[in-house]
Design a protein around this motif. Structure first.
Motif: not given
Ligand SMILES: [Mg+2]
Ligand SMILES: Nc1nc2c(ncn2[C@@H]2O[C@H](COP(=O)(O)OP(=O)(O)OP(=O)(O)O)[C@@H](O)[C@H]2O)c(=O)[nH]1
Length: 437
Positions: A216, A228, A236, A256
């Motif tokens: 991320s 985040h 995540t 992501d």
């Molecule tokens: Mg992540």
């Protein structure tokens, strides 16, 4: 020492003792074998108050660890005033029951902790369905004892996942719910497949890797996405896709997604297929690795194992060593890069090496696609629908006198085999413009 009362207990974070066992053929001998389960426990909001490790020749069928060790563990639980014991292994339903009886506290295993974290983090409907399915599949053989410990999350898993009462009511109810979830997820999956496939012409790149590797952070560094980031495992759970505009011109869609971990529960891998659809359909995977971790090799191995399970082991992939700012000894990094030929070294948090990464990604994307002219009969439904689905059609010319059609296409190199096998004529063309423009 005096034990705390129940009311005191409710107001404080739960206290956990970690228990691990090292077997002769352990696949990841390390200096600190409990490091990862400690991280998982902390990510689940627990306070670790004690640890116990045992070397064993083989697993004890009744209690996993030996009876002497169980005694020792019980004393540790008492002296540290622990609420539960977390085993860094997968326990059978009977083993958990026996251990709970002997230790007189809740016992949970590695899979349960992972499922627990996923449940508390699942935000989207899709992630919630997936976690619930994985939880139920885990619960099925363990209905007798499930879920009581999970109620510690206020309005928590009991609400998000299956309630205890329902589980006790009837096995068939659970089985029915599993079927229902599978059906729902299979709809989500087909919708996702269509969505991702129909996304158009931009090349797609997906970040995969061990949890906490910095996926991320890299996503944010490349796209300014504001995803985040946290020094926790499984920060995540959902896939985000953003435009990655190359400094040298052009762009790709960057996704992501959820991180992997050693011994990721199979039911989770299976149920997260929809979330991982972007990765499955991407032109290129960036396998992000925490190069500063003492566990580099085993983490790469664990990610490769999950990729294999997802049928992605042959997918084009670039290895990205992240967090190189944390590597003190340069020769360690050099050794890594030598061992993994073609890998790129970066520090996403410090925006180091990102130009090099962009360059390598562009080269891979360009290399993977071709501009060709495909000629076939206008009635050749097989080839034409295949191209419509998989290629980017730049131009088409019909020759009515011969009932043939000629399509100028940009397509992944791997499609050529199919076209040749189905008798289409393929001519190579000069690339009209860069793939990544
Ligand atoms: Mg992540
Ligand atoms: N020193 C250093 N820390 C980094 C770097 N990249 C990421 N981190 C830190 O590593 C931690 C995890 O980063 P994330 O980007 O959340 O990792 P992730 O791979 O997305 O993790 P999950 O979503 O949990 O799978 C955070 O504390 C980041 O600040 C880096 O290049 N250098």
């Amino acid at each position: 020492m005096t034990r705390t009362t129940t009311s005191e207990r409710l107001d404080r974070p739960e206290r956990a003792v970690l228990a691990g066992a090292i077997l002769p053929h352990d696949d990841h001998p390390t200096e600190d074998p409990l490091d990862e389960i400690r991280g998982l426990a902390e990510s689940a909001g627990l306070v670790v108050v004690g640890e116990s490790l045992q070397k064993r020749q083989k697993v004890d069928t009744a209690t996993y660890i030996g009876s002497g060790k169980v005694e020792e563990l019980k004393r540790l639980v008492e002296s540290s005033d622990a609420d539960l014991v977390i085993f860094d292994v997968d326990l059978g339903p009977g083993q958990t029951r026996n251990l709970e009886k002997a230790l007189e506290v809740k016992v949970i295993d590695r899979t349960e902790v992972i499922l627990d974290i996923f449940a508390s983090r699942a935000r989207t409907h899709e992630a919630q369905l997936q976690v619930e399915l994985a939880q139920l599949e885990y619960a099925m053989p363990r209905l007798k004892r499930m879920w009581t410990h999970l109620s510690r999350y206020k309005g928590g898993v009991g609400v998000r996942g299956p309630g205890e009462k329902q589980l006790e009511e009837d096995r068939r109810l659970v089985a029915h719910r599993i079927q229902e979830l599978k059906a729902k997820l299979s709809k989500v999956q087909s919708r996702k497949e269509r969505e991702v496939a129909g996304r158009g012409e931009e090349p797609t790149v997906s970040l995969v890797g061990y949890t906490n590797a910095g996926k991320s952070t890299l996503m944010n560094a490349l796209t300014g996405a504001g995803v985040h980031v946290e020094d926790k495992l499984f920060a995540t759970l959902d896939t985000r896709t953003r435009r990655w505009r190359f400094k040298g011109g052009g762009l790709a869609l960057l996704s992501d997604t959820v991180g992997f971990i050693r011994k990721l529960p199979h039911s989770l891998v299976a149920s997260f297929k929809a979330t991982l659809e972007e990765a499955r359909q991407s032109d290129l995977l960036l396998h992000v690795v925490d190069a500063s971790s003492p566990e580099v090799d085993s983490q790469i191995g664990a990610v490769n194992a999950v990729l294999e399970e997802l049928g992605l082991s042959e997918h084009p992939m670039l290895l990205v060593f992240n967090k190189i700012d944390r590597i003190r000894d340069r020769s360690d990094l050099e050794a890594l890069l030598k061992k993994f030929d073609g890998a790129i070294a970066i520090a996403a948090a410090k925006t180091i090496g990102l130009d090099r990464l962009e360059q390598a990604v562009r080269e891979q994307l360009d290399e993977r696609s071709l501009d060709v002219e495909v000629e076939t009969a206008t009635a050749d439904g097989v080839v034409l629908s295949y191209l419509a689905r998989h290629a980017r059609i730049l131009d088409r010319k019909y020759d009515e006198s011969s009932d043939r059609v000629s399509l100028a296409c940009r397509l992944p190199r791997r499609l050529l085999d199919f076209l040749h096998e189905h008798g289409a004529k393929v001519r190579y063309r000069e690339r009209l413009y860069s793939n990544t423009l």
